[in-house]
Design an enzyme around this catalytic site. Structure first.
Site, PDB file in Angstrom:
ATOM      1  N   HIS A  14       3.244  -6.303   5.105  1.00 42.82           N
ATOM      2  CA  HIS A  14       2.592  -5.626   3.960  1.00 42.82           C
ATOM      3  C   HIS A  14       1.120  -5.481   4.313  1.00 42.82           C
ATOM      4  CE1 HIS A  14       2.201  -5.085  -0.635  1.00 42.82           C
ATOM      5  NE2 HIS A  14       1.028  -4.777  -0.103  1.00 42.82           N
ATOM      6  N   HIS A  16      -2.454  -2.851   4.189  1.00 41.94           N
ATOM      7  CA  HIS A  16      -3.195  -1.641   3.804  1.00 41.94           C
ATOM      8  C   HIS A  16      -4.212  -1.333   4.894  1.00 41.94           C
ATOM      9  CE1 HIS A  16      -1.627  -1.707  -0.331  1.00 41.94           C
ATOM     10  NE2 HIS A  16      -1.646  -3.027  -0.170  1.00 41.94           N
ATOM     11  N   LEU A  17      -4.049  -0.183   5.529  1.00 49.20           N
ATOM     12  CA  LEU A  17      -4.988   0.212   6.586  1.00 49.20           C
ATOM     13  C   LEU A  17      -5.939   1.301   6.126  1.00 49.20           C
ATOM     14  CD1 LEU A  17      -2.760   0.302   9.810  1.00 49.20           C
ATOM     15  CD2 LEU A  17      -4.562  -1.346   9.245  1.00 49.20           C
ATOM     16  N   ARG A  18      -5.639   1.930   4.958  1.00 47.69           N
ATOM     17  CA  ARG A  18      -6.467   3.055   4.479  1.00 47.69           C
ATOM     18  C   ARG A  18      -6.432   4.197   5.496  1.00 47.69           C
ATOM     19  NH1 ARG A  18      -5.799   0.143   0.021  1.00 47.69           N
ATOM     20  NH2 ARG A  18      -7.384  -1.439  -0.335  1.00 47.69           N
ATOM     21  N   ASN A  42      -0.203   3.694  -0.121  1.00 48.22           N
ATOM     22  CA  ASN A  42      -1.002   4.054  -1.316  1.00 48.22           C
ATOM     23  C   ASN A  42      -2.349   4.662  -0.951  1.00 48.22           C
ATOM     24  OD1 ASN A  42      -1.938   1.528  -0.418  1.00 48.22           O
ATOM     25  ND2 ASN A  42      -2.590   0.903  -2.462  1.00 48.22           N
ATOM     26  N   LYS A 100       8.302   2.214  -1.009  1.00 48.69           N
ATOM     27  CA  LYS A 100       7.545   1.298  -1.866  1.00 48.69           C
ATOM     28  C   LYS A 100       7.546   1.788  -3.304  1.00 48.69           C
ATOM     29  CE  LYS A 100       4.600  -2.017  -2.819  1.00 48.69           C
ATOM     30  NZ  LYS A 100       3.268  -2.357  -2.339  1.00 48.69           N
ATOM     31  N   HIS A 137       6.285  -3.530  -5.898  1.00 52.28           N
ATOM     32  CA  HIS A 137       5.125  -4.186  -6.509  1.00 52.28           C
ATOM     33  C   HIS A 137       5.641  -4.696  -7.851  1.00 52.28           C
ATOM     34  CE1 HIS A 137       0.753  -4.842  -7.283  1.00 52.28           C
ATOM     35  NE2 HIS A 137       1.265  -4.985  -8.480  1.00 52.28           N
ATOM     36  N   HIS A 175       4.379  -9.598  -2.145  1.00 54.10           N
ATOM     37  CA  HIS A 175       3.332 -10.534  -2.565  1.00 54.10           C
ATOM     38  C   HIS A 175       3.739 -11.327  -3.812  1.00 54.10           C
ATOM     39  CE1 HIS A 175       2.497  -6.939  -4.872  1.00 54.10           C
ATOM     40  NE2 HIS A 175       1.770  -6.384  -3.948  1.00 54.10           N
ATOM     41  N   ASP A 248      -0.840  -8.311   2.792  1.00 52.01           N
ATOM     42  CA  ASP A 248      -1.474  -7.500   1.748  1.00 52.01           C
ATOM     43  C   ASP A 248      -2.979  -7.410   1.985  1.00 52.01           C
ATOM     44  OD1 ASP A 248      -1.667  -5.864  -0.463  1.00 52.01           O
ATOM     45  OD2 ASP A 248      -1.649  -7.493  -1.914  1.00 52.01           O
ATOM     46  N   ALA A 264      -9.156  -4.372  -6.951  1.00 52.73           N
ATOM     47  CA  ALA A 264      -8.292  -5.472  -6.523  1.00 52.73           C
ATOM     48  C   ALA A 264      -8.002  -5.378  -5.034  1.00 52.73           C
ATOM     49  CB  ALA A 264      -6.978  -5.412  -7.304  1.00 52.73           C
TER      50      ALA A 264
END
Ligand code: NCD
Ligand code: ZN
Length: 345
Positions: A14, A16-18, A42, A100, A137, A175, A248, A264
């Site tokens: 999990h 997030h790399l943007r 996302n 997701k 989520h 998570h 995460d 967040a």
């Protein structure tokens, strides 16, 4: 005392790399220690179609430092317009490894998520047929539900009905932050697993709120009471195949977190493995770190264990307090305990 530990190269299930400048700034932090990561979709706009995932994967590969040994595993963002055939084709090609589910409004960039779960039935049934995991989520967004109860209520109100209506659906409760979540996954049979983050293993809600509000400890799901953290630690060190690492790691520039309405996300890519080694050692469970970080997730996702290995040495890790990016500095998560393990380069 154990001084060195060699394990199969870990995976982050999990991450997030943007995109753009942020992607370029943070990617090396994950690629250094992890062989593969499940990349969260996302973005703004989200990664919804196979074509979006293919293009995002190319951008990640192009941003990798020379010589890096890192494979991004893509996921799609489930919307009420998602096309089941597109999902099945992308899974068949090996392009995507999960879809997701974000309840609309639950977290960062979740506005395109699901409002009416009946409208994603077709996609979910197709996923059950082909064995493609649904990563959830797990928080309701009902304003009537207290934020500390949103995970437990989600299990009852959303997840259980979806699973009951869709036998064979493979689910990852992302998570997980509560005792209830851990128990639900434990009792849920072979088709359910959960990821656990390094930060939820480290902090409880006091870290966030006592002595001042600490925006770098704010993430979603929000950290809970100490007894919940203890349940997460027990699950992580148990060696049970259904629990594995998903950091995460979620970078946000400091100005976006240190704000009257801070966003967040905790950025743990640089120190997640040092934090895990510390926690597992404190519990006398270093011998089960490999299962949690390198074996269990690969088995659930039906992928081979990584061939490479990493060595952790008993030596305080060195990493910057902040990573500089074009959008401003990003603070690295502070686990609030001294760390004694580093990944040998
Ligand atoms: C994540 C983010 O910043 O994208 N934030 C977080 O607090 N975990 C989104 C998410 O996984 O909920
Ligand atoms: Zn996330």
């Amino acid at each position: 005392m154990c001084e060195r530990l060699t394990i199969a190269r870990p995976d982050d299930w999990h991450l997030h790399l943007r995109d753009g400048a942020m992607l370029s700034a943070v990617l090396a932090e994950s690629a250094r220690h992890f062989a593969r990561a499940l990349i969260m979709p996302n973005l703004l706009p989200p990664v919804v179609t196979a074509a979006d995932a293919r293009a995002y994967r190319e951008r990640i590969l192009a941003a990798l430092p020379a010589g890096a040994d890192f494979t991004p595993l893509m996921s799609l963002y489930l919307t009420e317009e998602t096309d089941a055939e597109d999902v099945a084709r992308a899974a068949g090609e090996g392009l995507i490894h999960a879809v997701k589910l974000y309840p609309a409004g639950a977290t960062t960039n979740s506005a395109s998520g699901v409002r009416d779960f009946d409208r994603v039935r077709g996609v979910i049934e197709c996923m059950a047929e082909i064995g493609l995991p649904l990563c959830v989520h797990g928080e309701v967004t009902d304003p009537e539900v207290d934020i500390f109860d949103r995970e437990a209520v989600f299990l009852e109100r959303v997840l259980e009905p979806i699973r009951a209506a869709t036998p064979g659906l493979r689910v990852v409760l992302e998570h997980v932050t509560t005792e209830e979540g851990v128990a639900y996954v434990r009792e849920g049979g072979a088709d359910i697993a959960a990821t656990i983050t390094a930060h939820h293993l480290s902090i409880n809600r006091n870290h966030l709120l006592v002595g001042g509000i600490r925006p770098h400890y704010y993430c979603l799901p929000v950290a809970k009471r100490e007894r919940h953290r203890r349940a997460l630690v027990a699950a992580a060190i148990s060696g049970e195949g259904r629990f594995f690492l998903g950091t995460d790691s979620a970078p946000h520039p400091d100005h976006a977190k240190e704000s009257a309405c801070g966003c967040a996300g905790c950025f743990t890519a640089p120190n997640a493995l040092s934090i895990l080694a510390e926690i597992f050692e404190r519990e006398g469970a270093l011998g089960r770190l490999e299962a949690f970080a390198s074996l269990n997730g690969a088995a659930f996702y039906r992928l081979p264990v990584n061939g490479g290995r990493i060595t952790l040495t008993r030596q305080p890790p060195e990493y910057p307090e902040k990573i500089e990016t074009e959008q401003g500095a990003v603070t690295v998560f502070d686990p609030a305990i001294p760390l004694h393990w580093s990944v040998a380069e």
